[in-house]
Design a protein around this motif. Structure first.
Motif, PDB file in Angstrom:
ATOM      1  N   ILE A  41      33.182  -0.874 -56.502  1.00  0.00           N
ATOM      2  CA  ILE A  41      33.764  -0.138 -55.376  1.00  0.00           C
ATOM      3  C   ILE A  41      35.092  -0.781 -54.980  1.00  0.00           C
ATOM      4  CG2 ILE A  41      33.463   0.459 -52.925  1.00  0.00           C
ATOM      5  CD1 ILE A  41      31.700   2.152 -54.710  1.00  0.00           C
ATOM      6  N   GLU A  96      31.189   7.164 -50.998  1.00  0.00           N
ATOM      7  CA  GLU A  96      30.586   7.403 -52.310  1.00  0.00           C
ATOM      8  C   GLU A  96      29.344   8.283 -52.188  1.00  0.00           C
ATOM      9  OE1 GLU A  96      29.569   4.731 -56.115  1.00  0.00           O
ATOM     10  OE2 GLU A  96      28.464   4.145 -54.323  1.00  0.00           O
ATOM     11  N   ARG A 103      33.590   9.425 -55.594  1.00  0.00           N
ATOM     12  CA  ARG A 103      34.141   8.349 -54.762  1.00  0.00           C
ATOM     13  C   ARG A 103      35.454   8.814 -54.180  1.00  0.00           C
ATOM     14  NH1 ARG A 103      33.372   3.253 -58.868  1.00  0.00           N
ATOM     15  NH2 ARG A 103      31.135   3.025 -58.535  1.00  0.00           N
TER      16      ARG A 103
END
Length: 113
Positions: A41, A96, A103
Motif C-alpha cells: 500500500i 482499497e 486502490r
C-alpha cells in the motif's frame, strides 16, 4: 422455532461484534508496519503520487499506520521518503477494496517537523 433462530442469529452477531478487531468507521493502529500488504500500500501511494505530480520520491519506510473500515479499507500511513539526498515524511491515505482489486490514493501531503 422462528423465535429460536432469531435469538441464535442475534447472539452470533453480538459475539462477532465483540470479537471483531475492525470497528466500522474508527481508525485502528497497524500492528506490523513491515507486513507485506502494508508495504505494498505504501509503495502504491508513493508510485501514484510520483505519477500525478512528476516527483521522484522513493519509499524508505512506513513510520506509522492506521486502518479504517469503510466500504473497503482506508490506510492512513506516515511514510519516510527520499528525494535525492532529502529525507521527508508524508501522510498518505489509500482507499482499497481488495475484492474488486481497487486502490485509490485519496491524499498525499508533506508533514513538516
Amino acid at each position: 422455532m422462528r423465535y429460536h433462530c432469531l435469538v441464535l442469529l442475534s447472539l452470533m452477531l453480538v459475539s462477532y461484534a465483540a470479537c471483531s478487531d475492525a470497528v466500522l468507521g474508527g481508525w485502528r493502529p497497524v500492528k506490523d508496519l513491515k507486513e507485506r500488504h502494508v508495504v505494498e500500500i505504501a509503495e502504491y501511494a508513493v508510485s501514484e503520487y510520483d505519477k500525478r505530480s512528476g516527483a521522484k520520491l522513493k519509499l524508505v519506510s512506513v513510520v506509522k499506520g492506521e486502518t479504517q473500515v469503510v466500504a473497503g479499507t482506508n490506510y492512513r500511513l506516515v511514510l519516510k521518503t527520499k528525494d535525492g539526498s532529502a529525507i521527508n515524511n508524508y501522510e498518505a491515505v489509500v482507499w482499497e477494496k481488495t475484492w474488486l482489486n481497487f486502490r485509490n490514493l485519496t491524499s498525499f501531503k508533506a508533514l513538516h517537523s
